[in-house]
Design a protein around this motif. Structure first.
Motif, PDB file in Angstrom:
ATOM      1  N   THR A 190       0.016 -10.561   5.205  1.00  0.00           N
ATOM      2  CA  THR A 190      -0.316  -9.375   4.311  1.00  0.00           C
ATOM      3  C   THR A 190       0.450  -7.778   4.193  1.00  0.00           C
ATOM      4  OG1 THR A 190      -2.219  -8.291   5.505  1.00  0.00           O
ATOM      5  CG2 THR A 190      -2.763 -10.120   4.297  1.00  0.00           C
ATOM      6  N   GLY A 191       1.240  -7.788   5.564  1.00  0.00           N
ATOM      7  CA  GLY A 191       1.812  -6.598   5.636  1.00  0.00           C
ATOM      8  C   GLY A 191       0.760  -5.338   6.003  1.00  0.00           C
ATOM      9  N   ASP A 192       0.855  -4.349   5.478  1.00  0.00           N
ATOM     10  CA  ASP A 192       0.006  -3.227   5.693  1.00  0.00           C
ATOM     11  C   ASP A 192      -1.198  -3.285   4.669  1.00  0.00           C
ATOM     12  OD1 ASP A 192       0.987  -2.762   8.226  1.00  0.00           O
ATOM     13  OD2 ASP A 192       1.527  -0.760   8.074  1.00  0.00           O
ATOM     14  N   ILE A 193      -1.026  -4.185   3.696  1.00  0.00           N
ATOM     15  CA  ILE A 193      -2.335  -4.330   2.626  1.00  0.00           C
ATOM     16  C   ILE A 193      -3.855  -4.620   3.409  1.00  0.00           C
ATOM     17  CG2 ILE A 193      -3.321  -5.565   0.997  1.00  0.00           C
ATOM     18  CD1 ILE A 193      -1.317  -3.628  -0.224  1.00  0.00           C
ATOM     19  N   LEU A 194      -3.594  -5.207   4.653  1.00  0.00           N
ATOM     20  CA  LEU A 194      -4.796  -5.470   5.325  1.00  0.00           C
ATOM     21  C   LEU A 194      -4.499  -5.047   6.841  1.00  0.00           C
ATOM     22  CD1 LEU A 194      -6.250  -8.872   4.312  1.00  0.00           C
ATOM     23  CD2 LEU A 194      -6.749  -6.913   3.642  1.00  0.00           C
ATOM     24  N   PHE A 195      -5.510  -4.343   7.216  1.00  0.00           N
ATOM     25  CA  PHE A 195      -5.395  -3.865   8.775  1.00  0.00           C
ATOM     26  C   PHE A 195      -6.727  -4.495   9.304  1.00  0.00           C
ATOM     27  CE2 PHE A 195      -2.927  -0.658   6.860  1.00  0.00           C
ATOM     28  CZ  PHE A 195      -2.342   0.064   8.027  1.00  0.00           C
ATOM     29  N   TRP A 196      -6.808  -4.766  10.575  1.00  0.00           N
ATOM     30  CA  TRP A 196      -7.890  -5.339  11.263  1.00  0.00           C
ATOM     31  C   TRP A 196      -8.082  -4.836  12.653  1.00  0.00           C
ATOM     32  CZ3 TRP A 196     -12.307  -7.197  11.698  1.00  0.00           C
ATOM     33  CH2 TRP A 196     -12.865  -8.182  12.548  1.00  0.00           C
ATOM     34  N   GLN A 197      -9.078  -4.478  12.776  1.00  0.00           N
ATOM     35  CA  GLN A 197      -9.437  -3.777  14.117  1.00  0.00           C
ATOM     36  C   GLN A 197      -8.586  -2.582  14.361  1.00  0.00           C
ATOM     37  OE1 GLN A 197     -10.079  -6.602  17.199  1.00  0.00           O
ATOM     38  NE2 GLN A 197     -11.369  -7.925  15.865  1.00  0.00           N
ATOM     39  N   ARG A 198      -8.439  -1.840  13.509  1.00  0.00           N
ATOM     40  CA  ARG A 198      -7.438  -0.828  13.384  1.00  0.00           C
ATOM     41  C   ARG A 198      -7.623   0.025  12.045  1.00  0.00           C
ATOM     42  NH1 ARG A 198      -3.722   3.031  11.769  1.00  0.00           N
ATOM     43  NH2 ARG A 198      -1.747   3.283  13.324  1.00  0.00           N
ATOM     44  N   ALA A 199      -7.846   1.254  12.104  1.00  0.00           N
ATOM     45  CA  ALA A 199      -8.055   1.899  10.930  1.00  0.00           C
ATOM     46  C   ALA A 199      -6.785   2.167  10.035  1.00  0.00           C
ATOM     47  CB  ALA A 199      -8.254   3.515  11.206  1.00  0.00           C
ATOM     48  N   PRO A 200      -6.980   1.852   8.738  1.00  0.00           N
ATOM     49  CA  PRO A 200      -5.618   1.772   7.894  1.00  0.00           C
ATOM     50  C   PRO A 200      -5.413   3.123   7.646  1.00  0.00           C
ATOM     51  CG  PRO A 200      -7.855   0.793   6.841  1.00  0.00           C
ATOM     52  CD  PRO A 200      -8.250   1.416   7.994  1.00  0.00           C
ATOM     53  N   THR A 201      -3.806   3.212   7.687  1.00  0.00           N
ATOM     54  CA  THR A 201      -3.095   4.418   7.422  1.00  0.00           C
ATOM     55  C   THR A 201      -2.673   4.547   5.911  1.00  0.00           C
ATOM     56  OG1 THR A 201      -1.064   5.674   7.859  1.00  0.00           O
ATOM     57  CG2 THR A 201      -0.910   3.238   7.941  1.00  0.00           C
ATOM     58  N   THR A 202      -2.671   5.602   5.411  1.00  0.00           N
ATOM     59  CA  THR A 202      -2.412   5.654   3.856  1.00  0.00           C
ATOM     60  C   THR A 202      -1.529   6.642   3.307  1.00  0.00           C
ATOM     61  OG1 THR A 202      -4.207   7.565   3.633  1.00  0.00           O
ATOM     62  CG2 THR A 202      -4.978   5.158   3.601  1.00  0.00           C
ATOM     63  N   PRO A 203      -0.556   7.326   4.259  1.00  0.00           N
ATOM     64  CA  PRO A 203       0.395   8.358   3.475  1.00  0.00           C
ATOM     65  C   PRO A 203       0.991   8.137   2.157  1.00  0.00           C
ATOM     66  CG  PRO A 203       0.546   7.999   5.995  1.00  0.00           C
ATOM     67  CD  PRO A 203      -0.214   6.879   5.635  1.00  0.00           C
ATOM     68  N   HIS A 204       1.567   6.928   1.949  1.00  0.00           N
ATOM     69  CA  HIS A 204       2.077   6.769   0.821  1.00  0.00           C
ATOM     70  C   HIS A 204       1.489   5.941  -0.129  1.00  0.00           C
ATOM     71  CE1 HIS A 204       5.645   7.456   3.588  1.00  0.00           C
ATOM     72  NE2 HIS A 204       5.941   8.080   2.770  1.00  0.00           N
ATOM     73  N   SER A 205       0.108   5.635   0.117  1.00  0.00           N
ATOM     74  CA  SER A 205      -0.815   4.962  -1.137  1.00  0.00           C
ATOM     75  C   SER A 205      -0.537   5.860  -2.354  1.00  0.00           C
ATOM     76  CB  SER A 205      -2.312   4.937  -0.492  1.00  0.00           C
ATOM     77  OG  SER A 205      -3.102   4.252  -1.499  1.00  0.00           O
ATOM     78  N   PRO A 206      -0.529   5.064  -3.593  1.00  0.00           N
ATOM     79  CA  PRO A 206      -0.609   5.756  -4.777  1.00  0.00           C
ATOM     80  C   PRO A 206      -2.032   6.123  -5.182  1.00  0.00           C
ATOM     81  CG  PRO A 206       0.035   3.569  -5.076  1.00  0.00           C
ATOM     82  CD  PRO A 206       0.096   3.474  -3.641  1.00  0.00           C
ATOM     83  N   SER A 207      -2.903   5.168  -4.695  1.00  0.00           N
ATOM     84  CA  SER A 207      -4.258   5.298  -5.136  1.00  0.00           C
ATOM     85  C   SER A 207      -5.141   4.514  -4.203  1.00  0.00           C
ATOM     86  CB  SER A 207      -4.532   5.088  -6.562  1.00  0.00           C
ATOM     87  OG  SER A 207      -5.717   4.625  -7.007  1.00  0.00           O
ATOM     88  N   LEU A 208      -6.274   5.041  -3.815  1.00  0.00           N
ATOM     89  CA  LEU A 208      -7.297   4.205  -2.972  1.00  0.00           C
ATOM     90  C   LEU A 208      -7.961   3.157  -3.999  1.00  0.00           C
ATOM     91  CD1 LEU A 208      -9.145   6.772  -0.690  1.00  0.00           C
ATOM     92  CD2 LEU A 208      -7.240   4.988  -0.251  1.00  0.00           C
ATOM     93  N   THR A 209      -8.316   3.522  -5.142  1.00  0.00           N
ATOM     94  CA  THR A 209      -8.715   2.723  -6.087  1.00  0.00           C
ATOM     95  C   THR A 209      -8.033   1.612  -6.424  1.00  0.00           C
ATOM     96  OG1 THR A 209      -8.228   4.452  -8.034  1.00  0.00           O
ATOM     97  CG2 THR A 209     -10.338   4.268  -7.094  1.00  0.00           C
ATOM     98  N   HIS A 210      -6.691   1.642  -6.615  1.00  0.00           N
ATOM     99  CA  HIS A 210      -5.817   0.599  -6.977  1.00  0.00           C
ATOM    100  C   HIS A 210      -5.606  -0.252  -5.580  1.00  0.00           C
ATOM    101  CE1 HIS A 210      -2.118  -0.681  -9.308  1.00  0.00           C
ATOM    102  NE2 HIS A 210      -1.822  -1.266  -8.070  1.00  0.00           N
ATOM    103  N   TRP A 211      -5.570   0.435  -4.446  1.00  0.00           N
ATOM    104  CA  TRP A 211      -5.525  -0.711  -3.274  1.00  0.00           C
ATOM    105  C   TRP A 211      -6.867  -1.456  -3.386  1.00  0.00           C
ATOM    106  CZ3 TRP A 211      -4.081   1.815   2.052  1.00  0.00           C
ATOM    107  CH2 TRP A 211      -3.883   0.798   2.881  1.00  0.00           C
ATOM    108  N   LEU A 212      -8.026  -0.769  -3.671  1.00  0.00           N
ATOM    109  CA  LEU A 212      -9.176  -1.608  -3.443  1.00  0.00           C
ATOM    110  C   LEU A 212      -9.042  -2.784  -4.648  1.00  0.00           C
ATOM    111  CD1 LEU A 212     -11.540   1.277  -3.103  1.00  0.00           C
ATOM    112  CD2 LEU A 212     -11.702  -0.460  -1.505  1.00  0.00           C
ATOM    113  N   ALA A 213      -8.467  -2.448  -5.715  1.00  0.00           N
ATOM    114  CA  ALA A 213      -8.471  -3.502  -6.599  1.00  0.00           C
ATOM    115  C   ALA A 213      -7.723  -4.535  -6.372  1.00  0.00           C
ATOM    116  CB  ALA A 213      -8.185  -2.945  -7.933  1.00  0.00           C
ATOM    117  N   GLU A 214      -6.754  -4.446  -5.505  1.00  0.00           N
ATOM    118  CA  GLU A 214      -5.618  -5.462  -5.200  1.00  0.00           C
ATOM    119  C   GLU A 214      -6.214  -6.369  -4.188  1.00  0.00           C
ATOM    120  OE1 GLU A 214      -1.195  -3.384  -6.055  1.00  0.00           O
ATOM    121  OE2 GLU A 214      -2.181  -3.077  -4.099  1.00  0.00           O
ATOM    122  N   LEU A 215      -7.289  -5.823  -3.307  1.00  0.00           N
ATOM    123  CA  LEU A 215      -8.141  -6.694  -2.397  1.00  0.00           C
ATOM    124  C   LEU A 215      -8.749  -7.508  -3.009  1.00  0.00           C
ATOM    125  CD1 LEU A 215      -9.202  -3.941   0.363  1.00  0.00           C
ATOM    126  CD2 LEU A 215      -7.166  -5.147   0.376  1.00  0.00           C
TER     127      LEU A 215
END
Length: 322
Positions: free
Chosen positions: A196-221
Motif C-alpha cells: 500500500t505504500g503510505d496510503i496505509l500506516f499500521w501501529q504508527r501515526a500517519p504522516t500527511t505533509p503532501h496530502s491534498p485532502s483528508l476527505t479524499h484520502w478517506l474515500a480512497e480507503l
C-alpha cells in the motif's frame, strides 16, 4: 593478576573489533510474507542518526524472470543493503523497482539499483523532481554519515493504473492521491498480497505533509476495502493479515478531519488543536503527538479558508448557502 587480566581484555577487544569489521555496516533482515515475497520493516520513528533513516518498509517479489523491488528506502546504504539481502535469497537479478510515492524514505535507495527499470506514476516523478533537492539536504543534515553517497535517481519509466506485465508476472496497479497526490497501491493476484505504500500506516501515526485532502484520502480507503487481500504490507509498520491497518488509518484520519473541522468552526487556534488530548485509541501510537502537530500546522489554514468560503457563499432563494 591485574596485568594478566588487562592482556586478556585487550585481546578480547581486538577480537571483537575484528569480528565487527567482518559484519556489514548496514544489514537488513527480510521477513517472509508469501511464497517468493518478502518485506523489510522500518522503525516506527522519525529520521535520525541512530536509526540511519531506516523508518519505512521495503518489499520484493522473486519471479521466474527476476526480482521486483517495491520502494528502496532512505539512503544509498539502505539500497545496497537491500540488494545484499535479496542476493542472499536468490541468484536472479533485480530487474524492476517500483516507487509507490516520492517521499525520501521510499526513494533514495534508488541509486543502488542503477541496472534496473525504476517505475512510478508520472505525478510521483514530477513531485520528486520538485522536492528532491530539499529532501536530500534534510536527509544529510539529519543522518550525517549514514546518508553518505546518497543522491537522486529519478524513476525512468512512468506507469499508470492497470495491469503491469513483468515478463509474464502481472501485478495490478491502483493509482490513488490521498497521501501525496500520486500514490501507487500494488496488488499481487498470485499471492493476494497488497503493497500500500503510505496510503496505509499500521501501529504508527500517519504522516500527511503532501496530502491534498483528508476527505479524499478517506474515500480512497473505501476503494482499498473492496480489494481481496490475503496480507497487507503497509508503508510503515508490521505485516498484517487482516484489515487492521486500514481500520486504524481510517480512524486516525477521520478523527483528525473532525478535530480540524470542529475546531476551526468554534474558533479554536492552531496551537489549541496541536495540544488536544489524544484519544485513548491513539495515546500510545508511535509518533502520534509529532504527527498531530505537523498535520494541524499545515492543514489548519486550509480548513479555516474553507470555513470562510462556506460562510461567505451566496444564499439560494430558499435561504440556504450554495
Amino acid at each position: 593478576m591485574a596485568t594478566c587480566w588487562n592482556r586478556i581484555s585487550d585481546r578480547a577487544s581486538l577480537l571483537l573489533a575484528l569480528c565487527l569489521s567482518c559484519v556489514p555496516a548496514h544489514a537488513l533482515t527480510p521477513l517472509p510474507v508469501a511464497p517468493g515475497t518478502w518485506m523489510v520493516q522500518g522503525a516506527a520513528e522519525e529520521f535520525d542518526r541512530r536509526n540511519s533513516g531506516d523508518i519505512s518498509n521495503s518489499a520484493f517479489i522473486i519471479t521466474a524472470g527476476g526480482v521486483v523491488v517495491i520502494d528502496t528506502g532512505s539512503t544509498l546504504a539502505y539500497g545496497q543493503a537491500l540488494r545484499s539481502a535479496i542476493a542472499g535469497l536468490t541468484e536472479l537479478p533485480v530487474r524492476w523497482v517500483i516507487n509507490t510515492h516520492h517521499h525520501p524514505d521510499h526513494v533514495f535507495g534508488n541509486a543502488a539499483f542503477s541496472d534496473a527499470r525504476i517505475m512510478a506514476l508520472p505525478g510521483t516523478i514530477t513531485a520528486l523532481e520538485r522536492d528532491a533537492t530539499a529532501f536530500l539536504g534534510t536527509l544529510h543534515a539529519r543522518l550525517g554519515d549514514a546518508a553518505q553517497g546518497t543522491r537522486v535517481r529519478l524513476p525512468d519509466t512512468p506507469v499508470s493504473e492497470g495491469a503491469l506485465d513483468l515478463d509474464g508476472y502481472v501485478l495490478h496497479l491502483h493509482a490513488l492521491r490521498g497521501h501525496t497526490g500520486a500514490d501507487l497501491v500494488i496488488h499481487d493476484p498470485h499471492t493476494g498480497v497488497l503493497f500500500t505504500g503510505d496510503i496505509l500506516f499500521w501501529q504508527r501515526a500517519p504522516t500527511t505533509p503532501h496530502s491534498p485532502s483528508l476527505t479524499h484520502w478517506l474515500a480512497e480507503l473505501d476503494e482499498l476495502a473492496a480489494l481481496d487481500a490475503s496480507a497487507v504490507v503497509p508503508g510503515h509498520g508490521p505485516l498484517a493479515r487482516s484489515d487492521a491497518p486500514l481500520v486504524q488509518t481510517r480512524a486516525w484520519l477521520a478523527w483528525l478531519d473532525n478535530l480540524l473541522r470542529e475546531g476551526v468552526a468554534r474558533g479554536a487556534t492552531q496551537n489549541e488543536l496541536i495540544h488536544t488530548a489524544l484519544p485513548e485509541a491513539f495515546a500510545r501510537l508511535p509518533l502520534a503527538r509529532f504527527e498531530l502537530t505537523r498535520s494541524v500546522s499545515h492543514f489548519y489554514r486550509r480548513y479555516e479558508d474553507a470555513l470562510w468560503q462556506d460562510t461567505n457563499a451566496p444564499l439560494r432563494p430558499n435561504g440556504e448557502q450554495k
